[in-house]
Design a protein around this motif. Structure first.
Motif, PDB file in Angstrom:
ATOM      1  N   GLU A 246       2.938  -3.556   6.053  1.00  0.00           N
ATOM      2  CA  GLU A 246       1.790  -3.441   5.153  1.00  0.00           C
ATOM      3  C   GLU A 246       0.506  -3.800   5.870  1.00  0.00           C
ATOM      4  O   GLU A 246      -0.564  -3.380   5.488  1.00  0.00           O
ATOM      5  N   GLY A 247       0.654  -4.603   6.956  1.00  0.00           N
ATOM      6  CA  GLY A 247      -0.525  -4.928   7.736  1.00  0.00           C
ATOM      7  C   GLY A 247      -1.336  -6.056   7.144  1.00  0.00           C
ATOM      8  O   GLY A 247      -1.163  -6.453   5.995  1.00  0.00           O
ATOM      9  N   GLY A 248      -2.229  -6.591   7.985  1.00  0.00           N
ATOM     10  CA  GLY A 248      -3.090  -7.663   7.533  1.00  0.00           C
ATOM     11  C   GLY A 248      -4.360  -7.118   6.908  1.00  0.00           C
ATOM     12  O   GLY A 248      -4.491  -5.928   6.656  1.00  0.00           O
TER      13      GLY A 248
ATOM     14  N   ALA B 141      -7.244  -6.838   8.282  1.00  0.00           N
ATOM     15  CA  ALA B 141      -7.975  -5.951   9.193  1.00  0.00           C
ATOM     16  C   ALA B 141      -7.392  -4.542   9.167  1.00  0.00           C
ATOM     17  O   ALA B 141      -8.126  -3.552   9.118  1.00  0.00           O
ATOM     18  N   LEU B 142      -6.046  -4.440   9.226  1.00  0.00           N
ATOM     19  CA  LEU B 142      -5.415  -3.119   9.188  1.00  0.00           C
ATOM     20  C   LEU B 142      -5.755  -2.389   7.895  1.00  0.00           C
ATOM     21  O   LEU B 142      -5.915  -1.162   7.870  1.00  0.00           O
ATOM     22  N   ASN B 143      -5.919  -3.155   6.827  1.00  0.00           N
ATOM     23  CA  ASN B 143      -6.257  -2.516   5.553  1.00  0.00           C
ATOM     24  C   ASN B 143      -7.674  -1.957   5.537  1.00  0.00           C
ATOM     25  O   ASN B 143      -7.997  -1.109   4.713  1.00  0.00           O
ATOM     26  N   LEU B 144      -8.509  -2.457   6.451  1.00  0.00           N
ATOM     27  CA  LEU B 144      -9.831  -1.831   6.591  1.00  0.00           C
ATOM     28  C   LEU B 144      -9.681  -0.385   7.068  1.00  0.00           C
ATOM     29  O   LEU B 144     -10.431   0.506   6.662  1.00  0.00           O
ATOM     30  N   ILE B 145      -8.685  -0.174   7.953  1.00  0.00           N
ATOM     31  CA  ILE B 145      -8.409   1.196   8.415  1.00  0.00           C
ATOM     32  C   ILE B 145      -7.904   2.039   7.246  1.00  0.00           C
ATOM     33  O   ILE B 145      -8.281   3.202   7.095  1.00  0.00           O
ATOM     34  N   TYR B 146      -7.037   1.431   6.417  1.00  0.00           N
ATOM     35  CA  TYR B 146      -6.563   2.155   5.234  1.00  0.00           C
ATOM     36  C   TYR B 146      -7.733   2.556   4.321  1.00  0.00           C
ATOM     37  O   TYR B 146      -7.765   3.651   3.765  1.00  0.00           O
ATOM     38  N   VAL B 147      -8.686   1.645   4.179  1.00  0.00           N
ATOM     39  CA  VAL B 147      -9.867   1.948   3.352  1.00  0.00           C
ATOM     40  C   VAL B 147     -10.660   3.097   3.961  1.00  0.00           C
ATOM     41  O   VAL B 147     -11.104   4.015   3.242  1.00  0.00           O
ATOM     42  N   ALA B 148     -10.809   3.073   5.299  1.00  0.00           N
ATOM     43  CA  ALA B 148     -11.534   4.162   5.977  1.00  0.00           C
ATOM     44  C   ALA B 148     -10.805   5.492   5.776  1.00  0.00           C
ATOM     45  O   ALA B 148     -11.440   6.541   5.563  1.00  0.00           O
ATOM     46  N   ILE B 149      -9.465   5.454   5.832  1.00  0.00           N
ATOM     47  CA  ILE B 149      -8.688   6.685   5.598  1.00  0.00           C
ATOM     48  C   ILE B 149      -8.927   7.196   4.180  1.00  0.00           C
ATOM     49  O   ILE B 149      -9.065   8.403   3.948  1.00  0.00           O
ATOM     50  N   LYS B 150      -8.982   6.283   3.231  1.00  0.00           N
ATOM     51  CA  LYS B 150      -9.244   6.684   1.837  1.00  0.00           C
ATOM     52  C   LYS B 150     -10.587   7.398   1.717  1.00  0.00           C
ATOM     53  O   LYS B 150     -10.706   8.403   1.006  1.00  0.00           O
ATOM     54  N   ILE B 151     -11.589   6.859   2.390  1.00  0.00           N
ATOM     55  CA  ILE B 151     -12.930   7.462   2.313  1.00  0.00           C
ATOM     56  C   ILE B 151     -12.912   8.871   2.898  1.00  0.00           C
ATOM     57  O   ILE B 151     -13.486   9.802   2.327  1.00  0.00           O
TER      58      ILE B 151
ATOM     59  N   SER C  98      -0.689   8.070  -3.415  1.00  0.00           N
ATOM     60  CA  SER C  98       0.708   7.671  -3.625  1.00  0.00           C
ATOM     61  C   SER C  98       1.654   8.488  -2.756  1.00  0.00           C
ATOM     62  O   SER C  98       2.757   8.043  -2.437  1.00  0.00           O
ATOM     63  N   VAL C  99       1.225   9.702  -2.393  1.00  0.00           N
ATOM     64  CA  VAL C  99       2.039  10.557  -1.526  1.00  0.00           C
ATOM     65  C   VAL C  99       1.733  10.309  -0.051  1.00  0.00           C
ATOM     66  O   VAL C  99       2.636  10.212   0.787  1.00  0.00           O
ATOM     67  N   ILE C 100       0.454  10.172   0.277  1.00  0.00           N
ATOM     68  CA  ILE C 100       0.032  10.075   1.673  1.00  0.00           C
ATOM     69  C   ILE C 100       0.339   8.712   2.302  1.00  0.00           C
ATOM     70  O   ILE C 100       0.845   8.625   3.428  1.00  0.00           O
ATOM     71  N   PHE C 101       0.080   7.621   1.572  1.00  0.00           N
ATOM     72  CA  PHE C 101       0.193   6.303   2.191  1.00  0.00           C
ATOM     73  C   PHE C 101       1.621   5.880   2.529  1.00  0.00           C
ATOM     74  O   PHE C 101       1.834   5.160   3.511  1.00  0.00           O
ATOM     75  N   PRO C 102       2.642   6.298   1.776  1.00  0.00           N
ATOM     76  CA  PRO C 102       4.005   5.992   2.250  1.00  0.00           C
ATOM     77  C   PRO C 102       4.281   6.634   3.604  1.00  0.00           C
ATOM     78  O   PRO C 102       5.045   6.090   4.409  1.00  0.00           O
ATOM     79  N   LEU C 103       3.669   7.771   3.900  1.00  0.00           N
ATOM     80  CA  LEU C 103       3.842   8.422   5.192  1.00  0.00           C
ATOM     81  C   LEU C 103       3.084   7.677   6.282  1.00  0.00           C
ATOM     82  O   LEU C 103       3.569   7.506   7.406  1.00  0.00           O
ATOM     83  N   ILE C 104       1.874   7.224   5.944  1.00  0.00           N
ATOM     84  CA  ILE C 104       1.044   6.513   6.927  1.00  0.00           C
ATOM     85  C   ILE C 104       1.665   5.177   7.302  1.00  0.00           C
ATOM     86  O   ILE C 104       1.706   4.793   8.475  1.00  0.00           O
ATOM     87  N   SER C 105       2.183   4.460   6.305  1.00  0.00           N
ATOM     88  CA  SER C 105       2.759   3.128   6.571  1.00  0.00           C
ATOM     89  C   SER C 105       4.289   3.207   6.583  1.00  0.00           C
ATOM     90  O   SER C 105       4.965   2.340   6.051  1.00  0.00           O
TER      91      SER C 105
ATOM     92  N   VAL D 240       0.813  -1.209   0.000  1.00  0.00           N
ATOM     93  CA  VAL D 240       0.000   0.000   0.000  1.00  0.00           C
ATOM     94  C   VAL D 240       0.855   1.271   0.000  1.00  0.00           C
ATOM     95  O   VAL D 240       0.355   2.357  -0.328  1.00  0.00           O
ATOM     96  N   ALA D 241       2.146   1.155   0.327  1.00  0.00           N
ATOM     97  CA  ALA D 241       3.017   2.334   0.333  1.00  0.00           C
ATOM     98  C   ALA D 241       3.577   2.659  -1.047  1.00  0.00           C
ATOM     99  O   ALA D 241       4.254   3.667  -1.213  1.00  0.00           O
ATOM    100  N   SER D 242       3.303   1.817  -2.038  1.00  0.00           N
ATOM    101  CA  SER D 242       3.896   2.017  -3.361  1.00  0.00           C
ATOM    102  C   SER D 242       2.917   2.696  -4.316  1.00  0.00           C
ATOM    103  O   SER D 242       1.696   2.556  -4.202  1.00  0.00           O
ATOM    104  N   ALA D 243       3.486   3.436  -5.280  1.00  0.00           N
ATOM    105  CA  ALA D 243       2.652   4.065  -6.303  1.00  0.00           C
ATOM    106  C   ALA D 243       1.986   3.014  -7.180  1.00  0.00           C
ATOM    107  O   ALA D 243       0.875   3.223  -7.688  1.00  0.00           O
ATOM    108  N   ALA D 244       2.664   1.869  -7.364  1.00  0.00           N
ATOM    109  CA  ALA D 244       2.094   0.789  -8.188  1.00  0.00           C
ATOM    110  C   ALA D 244       0.765   0.312  -7.602  1.00  0.00           C
ATOM    111  O   ALA D 244      -0.188   0.029  -8.348  1.00  0.00           O
ATOM    112  N   PHE D 245       0.705   0.229  -6.273  1.00  0.00           N
ATOM    113  CA  PHE D 245      -0.530  -0.203  -5.609  1.00  0.00           C
ATOM    114  C   PHE D 245      -1.686   0.734  -5.975  1.00  0.00           C
ATOM    115  O   PHE D 245      -2.774   0.283  -6.359  1.00  0.00           O
TER     116      PHE D 245
END
Length: 319
Positions: free
Chosen positions: A236-238, A240-250, A224-231, A139-144
């Motif tokens: 990368e997390g499991g 469940a942690l990615n649910l938090i990433y999804v909430a951050i996106k929203i 691509s700019v924000i998530f490298p800072l967050i993670s 999730v920290a990569s621009a490719a993602f």
């Protein structure tokens, strides 16, 4: 739900619109009107004075804030207009009325489905491919986020294509085209007749469809700019942690929508410049899916809504 189609300038007056069931809603700075063709051929009209919340709280009209306000108000106005148009259809069938709560729950369910299809599913598909594919990324990569954006775009186009197969949605897209043609005629300073409106294209740079594509592009860059800072811990997390990433996106969609609104607003005013014209073109291409050539009676409905709005706007200004 189709986002409000357009917001144009003509002699300093902003006018926007939205297609509804068998009709069109139009809004100006101080007025809103909905015109709907009933099954018996009669035209039902609803009109009301209207004020943006930013007139009470001027700071809400500041750049990069006003975009989110416009979207929220469009959602509320669209909900009300859709309820009115649905009730006209139910009235034709003697099936009572659909109240605002029922329509609200319907819209809430649609938003929930939209978040799953266009936020949750693309994120987890990207996560899966980043872990089991030949090239590992997180999730920290621009490719993602590029892959995430690709899935969103594919799902969006596929969804629009799929629902356009439904007869009623097809007619909604025809009214969407009528809405654009009518405001094009207004923007050009022409007499608001079916003949004048018919000559214009159904594709408009400020359509909500074009706006969605700009949101998508901005979100790829933003994430691509924000998530490298967050993670930054490298985890990368499991799942469940990615649910938090999804909430951050929203949550981040609010500032992203604000940025996209300013870009869309500026670009649509500078279509004579190649760079901005190129930025808007993908949105115009996608509108070939969300708009269709309307019949003359559909353009007539859009013009009735527009004229009613302008008439009420003039009365509001004179009072």
């Amino acid at each position: 739900m189709i986002l409000p189609g357009i917001s144009l300038m003509n002699e300093g007056l902003n006018v926007g619109g939205q297609a509804v069931l068998e009709g069109v809603m139009m809004r100006s700075p101080s007025a809103l009107a909905v015109a709907v063709r009933k099954a018996n051929g009669e035209v039902a009209i609803k009109k009301n004075p209207w004020r943006s919340i930013s007139t009470r709280f001027p700071w809400l009209s500041l750049p990069f804030i006003r975009g989110s306000v416009v979207l929220f108000e469009a959602l509320v106005n669209g909900l009300d207009a859709l309820t009115f148009s649905a009730n006209q259809a139910l009235d034709d069938e003697d099936e009572g009325e659909m109240n605002l709560w029922v329509m609200g729950l319907t819209i809430a369910a649609a938003i929930g489905l939209g978040l799953f299809l266009f936020v949750v599913l693309p994120h987890y598909l990207s996560l899966l491919l980043g872990r089991v594919g030949p090239v590992r990324f997180g999730v920290a990569s621009a490719a993602f986020h590029t892959l995430d954006g690709f899935f969103k775009l594919a799902f969006f186009i596929g969804y629009i294509w799929l629902i356009s197969r439904v007869k009623e949605i097809g007619r909604l897209f025809e009214y969407h085209g009528a809405e654009h043609k009518s405001i094009y005629a207004y923007e050009a300073g022409q007499e608001l007749t079916v003949e004048n409106a018919r000559r214009h294209t159904t594709l408009h740079p400020r359509c909500g469809t074009a706006f969605i594509l700009i949101v998508l592009i901005i979100s790829i860059l933003f994430f691509s700019v924000i998530f490298p800072l967050i993670s930054s811990t490298g985890r990368e997390g499991g799942w469940a942690l990615n649910l938090i990433y999804v909430a951050i996106k929203i949550v981040l969609m609010l500032p992203i929508a604000g940025i996209a609104y300013e870009i869309n607003r500026y670009a649509s005013k500078h279509m004579d410049q190649i760079l901005f014209k190129a930025a808007i073109m993908p949105g115009l291409w996608v509108q070939k899916l969300t708009t269709r050539e309307p019949s003359d009676d559909q353009i007539e409905i859009a013009l009735i809504a527009l004229k009613t709005t302008l008439s009420l706007e003039a009365a509001q200004s004179a009072s």
